[in-house]
Design an enzyme around this catalytic site. Structure first.
Site, mmCIF file in Angstrom:
data_model
loop_
_atom_site.group_PDB
_atom_site.id
_atom_site.type_symbol
_atom_site.label_atom_id
_atom_site.label_comp_id
_atom_site.label_asym_id
_atom_site.label_seq_id
_atom_site.Cartn_x
_atom_site.Cartn_y
_atom_site.Cartn_z
ATOM 1 N N LYS A 53 -3.841 -8.723 8.062
ATOM 2 C CA LYS A 53 -3.190 -9.713 7.135
ATOM 3 C C LYS A 53 -3.752 -10.866 6.955
ATOM 4 C CE LYS A 53 0.825 -6.820 7.084
ATOM 5 N NZ LYS A 53 2.055 -6.535 7.652
ATOM 6 N N GLN A 97 6.888 -9.195 10.760
ATOM 7 C CA GLN A 97 6.233 -8.077 11.004
ATOM 8 C C GLN A 97 7.396 -6.961 11.686
ATOM 9 O OE1 GLN A 97 3.210 -7.027 9.911
ATOM 10 N NE2 GLN A 97 3.658 -4.985 10.683
ATOM 11 N N ASP A 120 7.437 -9.513 1.487
ATOM 12 C CA ASP A 120 7.273 -7.915 1.520
ATOM 13 C C ASP A 120 8.154 -7.357 0.328
ATOM 14 O OD1 ASP A 120 5.732 -6.908 3.654
ATOM 15 O OD2 ASP A 120 7.083 -7.418 5.303
#
Ligand code: NAD
Length: 283
Positions: A53, A97, A120
């Site tokens: 990422k 995460q 997200d």
């Protein structure tokens, strides 16, 4: 004729467009889109996802900061940190995460991320907007899959789509997005009976389980579209949930693993960061 939908190639093209967009935004606003990734503990898979990422952000000119926290961080400390990032005007996207250690309630963490910075798309309100077909941030993996299908002009209208897997991050949201494209959606899961029969009558199969060779050649109807989300390590090699070699000659489209859905997930995340930036800085 069978075609491989390369997430790697498509990502390259889309990331070039994102890079141009970011550069224009930076000169218009004198601000840089900024993603903060919070990584708790030292799970090797999470560490490598975060590395990809970060690398992808750099590629398109998005600033990224990784906050590494010890496994022992308390839930309250993590929530306080997220609130600080919510208030920080230089931050446009916050990504925690997953998975988190057992002593931390993931739902509380997701609920705390400011809606406008939820890159997200896991915040319940963003998921609610998606369900209602309203503007919001879409979860990256399902968003990437829809982008892949559209890039090949695959007509989903009236088609039978089977999603195998009902997770909150892939299966459930993808069902909503495929329905929006007018597909007729079935979701299979661990308790589903007669999976083979359901696969055989499907025009589109999406496998998102995490089990190698779950979908075999005898389960796929000729000309079907097969999207492989699974990521499994077998003999130190990455493979998906589909028996790729055996299935590929029977289908019209298939995504490889690696190089399929994975890169498109990260590309969709980059698009989400830009979207959050625009909403914060341009409105
Ligand atoms: P998960 O791991 O949370 O859950 C697995 C799902 O599979 C469950 O819904 C379960 O009901 C279903 N399932 C289990 N056994 C089954 C069976 N025999 N038949 C039918 N369904 C069954 O799901 P997830 O987080 O969506 O992950 C699924 C896979 O996709 C994993 O391999 C994961 O690594 C991968 N993944 C890849 C990406 C990517 O970007 N490429 C993103 C997310 C997840």
């Amino acid at each position: 004729m069978m075609a491989i939908i390369s997430g790697r190639k498509l990502s390259k093209k889309i990331r070039e467009d994102i890079k141009k967009d970011v550069s224009k935004l930076v000169s218009e606003t004198a601000k840089i889109p900024h993603l903060v990734v919070v990584l708790v503990g030292d799970n090797p898979a999470s560490q490598s996802y975060v590395k990809y990422k970060k690398r992808a952000c750099k590629e398109v000119g998005i600033k990224s900061t990784v906050i590494n926290e010890k496994e022992s961080i308390t839930e309250q400390e993590l929530l306080t940190m997220i609130n600080r990032l919510n208030d920080d005007e230089s931050v446009h996207g916050i990504l925690v995460q997953l998975p988190l250690p057992d002593h931390i309630d993931e739902n509380k963490v997701i609920d705390t991320i400011k809606l406008q910075k939820d890159v997200d798309g896991f915040h319940p309100l963003n998921l609610g907007y998606m369900l209602l077909g309203r503007d919001g941030i879409l979860p990256a993996t399902p968003k990437g899959i829809i982008t892949m299908l559209k890039s090949e002009n695959i007509n989903l209208e009236g088609k039978d789509a089977l999603i195998i897997g009902r997770s909150n991050i892939v299966g459930k949201p993808l069902g909503t997005l495929l329905m929006k494209e007018n597909a007729t959606v079935t979701t299979a899961h661990s308790r589903t009976q007669n999976l083979k029969e359901k696969c055989l009558r499907s025009d589109v199969i999406v496998a998102a389980v995490g089990r190698p060779k779950l979908v075999t050649e005898d389960m796929v109807k000729p000309g079907a579209v097969v999207i492989d989300v699974g990521v499994n390590r077998v003999d130190n090699k990455l493979v998906g949930d589909v028996d790729y070699e055996a299935v590929k000659d029977k289908v019209s489209y298939i995504t490889p693993v690696p190089g399929g859905v994975g890169p498109m997930t990260i590309t969709s995340l980059l698009q989400n960061v830009v979207l959050c930036f625009k909403r914060i800085e341009l409105t």
